[in-house]
Structures are given as C-alpha cells and as structure tokens.
Scaffold this active site. Structure first.
Site, PDB file in Angstrom:
ATOM      1  N   HIS A 137     -37.537  63.516  10.648  1.00  0.00           N
ATOM      2  CA  HIS A 137     -38.644  62.944   9.890  1.00  0.00           C
ATOM      3  C   HIS A 137     -38.192  61.612   9.312  1.00  0.00           C
ATOM      4  O   HIS A 137     -38.472  61.290   8.159  1.00  0.00           O
ATOM      5  CB  HIS A 137     -39.075  63.889   8.766  1.00  0.00           C
ATOM      6  CG  HIS A 137     -39.687  65.161   9.233  1.00  0.00           C
ATOM      7  ND1 HIS A 137     -39.961  66.214   8.386  1.00  0.00           N
ATOM      8  CD2 HIS A 137     -40.101  65.572  10.457  1.00  0.00           C
ATOM      9  CE1 HIS A 137     -40.496  67.217   9.062  1.00  0.00           C
ATOM     10  NE2 HIS A 137     -40.589  66.849  10.330  1.00  0.00           N
TER      11      HIS A 137
ATOM     12  N   SER B 292     -35.649  78.259   9.601  1.00  0.00           N
ATOM     13  CA  SER B 292     -36.776  77.645   8.903  1.00  0.00           C
ATOM     14  C   SER B 292     -36.544  77.633   7.397  1.00  0.00           C
ATOM     15  O   SER B 292     -36.184  78.650   6.803  1.00  0.00           O
ATOM     16  CB  SER B 292     -38.055  78.426   9.209  1.00  0.00           C
ATOM     17  OG  SER B 292     -39.160  77.874   8.529  1.00  0.00           O
TER      18      SER B 292
ATOM     19  N   HIS C  23     -34.837  66.890  16.040  1.00  0.00           N
ATOM     20  CA  HIS C  23     -36.157  66.495  15.542  1.00  0.00           C
ATOM     21  C   HIS C  23     -35.992  65.958  14.131  1.00  0.00           C
ATOM     22  O   HIS C  23     -35.422  66.624  13.266  1.00  0.00           O
ATOM     23  CB  HIS C  23     -37.097  67.703  15.560  1.00  0.00           C
ATOM     24  CG  HIS C  23     -38.389  67.489  14.829  1.00  0.00           C
ATOM     25  ND1 HIS C  23     -39.108  66.322  14.912  1.00  0.00           N
ATOM     26  CD2 HIS C  23     -39.087  68.295  13.990  1.00  0.00           C
ATOM     27  CE1 HIS C  23     -40.204  66.425  14.171  1.00  0.00           C
ATOM     28  NE2 HIS C  23     -40.207  67.609  13.593  1.00  0.00           N
TER      29      HIS C  23
ATOM     30  N   HIS D  78     -46.145  62.774  12.079  1.00  0.00           N
ATOM     31  CA  HIS D  78     -45.169  63.847  11.940  1.00  0.00           C
ATOM     32  C   HIS D  78     -43.733  63.327  11.978  1.00  0.00           C
ATOM     33  O   HIS D  78     -43.029  63.403  10.987  1.00  0.00           O
ATOM     34  CB  HIS D  78     -45.407  64.866  13.068  1.00  0.00           C
ATOM     35  CG  HIS D  78     -44.581  66.097  12.988  1.00  0.00           C
ATOM     36  ND1 HIS D  78     -44.938  67.284  13.611  1.00  0.00           N
ATOM     37  CD2 HIS D  78     -43.387  66.358  12.401  1.00  0.00           C
ATOM     38  CE1 HIS D  78     -44.026  68.208  13.382  1.00  0.00           C
ATOM     39  NE2 HIS D  78     -43.072  67.664  12.653  1.00  0.00           N
TER      40      HIS D  78
ATOM     41  N   SER E 121     -36.641  77.887  13.318  1.00  0.00           N
ATOM     42  CA  SER E 121     -37.466  76.720  13.010  1.00  0.00           C
ATOM     43  C   SER E 121     -38.881  76.891  13.531  1.00  0.00           C
ATOM     44  O   SER E 121     -39.111  77.474  14.593  1.00  0.00           O
ATOM     45  CB  SER E 121     -36.842  75.473  13.656  1.00  0.00           C
ATOM     46  OG  SER E 121     -37.759  74.404  13.674  1.00  0.00           O
ATOM     47  N   SER E 122     -39.826  76.355  12.774  1.00  0.00           N
ATOM     48  CA  SER E 122     -41.230  76.436  13.191  1.00  0.00           C
ATOM     49  C   SER E 122     -41.485  75.704  14.498  1.00  0.00           C
ATOM     50  O   SER E 122     -42.485  75.959  15.168  1.00  0.00           O
ATOM     51  CB  SER E 122     -42.133  75.856  12.093  1.00  0.00           C
ATOM     52  OG  SER E 122     -41.797  74.498  11.834  1.00  0.00           O
ATOM     53  N   GLU E 123     -40.588  74.799  14.879  1.00  0.00           N
ATOM     54  CA  GLU E 123     -40.760  74.043  16.125  1.00  0.00           C
ATOM     55  C   GLU E 123     -39.957  74.652  17.281  1.00  0.00           C
ATOM     56  O   GLU E 123     -39.734  73.984  18.291  1.00  0.00           O
ATOM     57  CB  GLU E 123     -40.348  72.588  15.929  1.00  0.00           C
ATOM     58  CG  GLU E 123     -41.128  71.842  14.857  1.00  0.00           C
ATOM     59  CD  GLU E 123     -42.619  71.724  15.145  1.00  0.00           C
ATOM     60  OE1 GLU E 123     -43.062  72.150  16.227  1.00  0.00           O
ATOM     61  OE2 GLU E 123     -43.334  71.209  14.266  1.00  0.00           O
TER      62      GLU E 123
ATOM     63  N   ASN F  14     -35.356  69.651  12.601  1.00  0.00           N
ATOM     64  CA  ASN F  14     -34.655  70.805  13.153  1.00  0.00           C
ATOM     65  C   ASN F  14     -33.755  70.371  14.299  1.00  0.00           C
ATOM     66  O   ASN F  14     -33.913  69.281  14.849  1.00  0.00           O
ATOM     67  CB  ASN F  14     -35.629  71.899  13.618  1.00  0.00           C
ATOM     68  CG  ASN F  14     -36.923  71.333  14.156  1.00  0.00           C
ATOM     69  OD1 ASN F  14     -36.967  70.795  15.250  1.00  0.00           O
ATOM     70  ND2 ASN F  14     -37.983  71.424  13.350  1.00  0.00           N
TER      71      ASN F  14
END
Length: 212
Positions: free
Chosen positions: A96, A44, A94, A156, A73-75, A28
């Site tokens: 991954h 999200s 952020h 994560h 976003s969930s974050e 995100n």
C-alpha cells in the site's frame, strides 16, 4: 513445515514497514514452494513486527489450510491465482505504498517515466476497482497484468511478482520510486515517457525482456 519460506515471509514483512511500503498490517507477502506445491502467506491483521514464523499460514495451491493457527491474508485468492497461472512466479509482494497507491487511486497506468519500470515491464497497468479480498479483484488483477511483473489495483495499491520473494520485493520498491518520480514530473508539466524501443533495450539488460 516450510521453515525457510516462513522466515522469508516474516523477514520481508518487516521490510515492508522499514521501507515505508505499507502501514500497520496492510499489504501481504507469500512464497510458493513449487516442489511441495505449498504456499507460505502472511496472516490477516497481524502487526509485521509481532509476526513470527509460527504465525505464517501454509496453504495448498487450491487454498486449503495445511498448517497454521491464523487466518491467511484476505488476498490469498489473488496470490494463488497468480501462482496457478504464472509458472515464472514463486514470490509475491502486495503493498500500500503511498505514491503507487496514489496513481492507482487515479485509475492511471504507470508509464515508463524512468527506466527502472523495466523491472516490471514497459508500463504498469491499473485494474478496474473491485472490493479487496474478492474473487473479482483476483480475476481483474490476473487479466490486467498480462506478462508484466506488477499491476496497480484501483483505489487500493500495488502487487509485484517475482521468481522469488526477493525479486518481487525489489520490483515493488523500485516501482514506488518510479511512481514518486511520475507524481513529481506531473506536477512540473508533461513527463517525457520512454518509448517501447527504449524499454526493450533496458529490459534486455535487466533480463526481463518479453516480446510484446
């Protein structure tokens, strides 16, 4: 509202995919307008290449929805925690990304195996594990990062901070390179890690130096 910031979130979301720093809708991005005290954040679950400025969510600094038809976003809570506690931060990315995530899945910190880590600090620490999107993860990330510009999230990924989203993205991208170098050097033997004194000089050149 926040048209420039929305366009930045869309642009850098596509760059996450183009630079292979995430897959699907993972990760995100947010941009904080400190004058308006508002945050533009990626929604999200939307594909980055299908996301338009109208899809970007606008929150106030306390997490209240100001504008947008999508869930943020969930974050979002982690982004807001950094903006509240780091006056030097106005952009967050952020990821991954594969190698940084691999290091995070080992629960290791990323040491100064290459001088480009100086974009974040002397090293990049790793949090303890917490469920994604949780208040616990936001708390762990904030406590672990200190005055660095990045932190690994256990099992994560990576979160990078910047004075703007361009700087945050650049830090995330360079740390993925450093993570890959660390992975490769670990397969060859024991990496040669730069000293704090070496990194002080690097960070002075980068303009990221902070007294330890």
């Amino acid at each position: 509202m926040m048209e420039y910031e929305k366009e930045q979130v869309v642009r850098y979301g596509k760059k996450l995919i183009d630079r292979r720093l995430t897959t699907g809708s993972g990760g995100n991005i947010s941009v904080y307008n400190r004058e308006q005290n508002l945050v533009a954040i990626s929604p999200s679950g939307l594909d980055y290449y299908e996301t338009t400025p109208e899809d970007i969510v606008i929150l106030d600094i306390d997490g209240n929805l100001v504008e947008g038809k999508n869930r943020p976003s969930s974050e979002a809570g982690m982004h807001l925690a950094f903006y509240k506690n780091r006056a030097d931060v106005s952009g967050i990315v952020h990821t991954h990304s594969k190698f940084a995530t691999a290091i995070a899945c080992m629960g290791w910190e990323l040491p100064a195996v290459h001088y480009l880590i100086g974009m974040a600090g002397h090293r990049v620490k790793c949090t303890g594990y917490a469920t994604y999107g949780s208040d616990e993860l936001a708390k762990k990330a904030l406590e672990t990062i200190g005055d660095s510009n990045a932190v690994l999230l256990a099992n994560h990924g990576l979160i990078a901070l910047g004075e703007d989203v361009d700087r945050a993205f650049s830090t995330a991208e360079h740390l993925e390179f450093v993570s890959e170098v660390y992975y490769l050097t670990k397969t060859l033997g024991t990496p040669n890690i730069l000293s704090d004194e070496n990194m002080d000089e690097v960070m002075k050149k980068f303009g990221t130096f902070r007294y330890r």
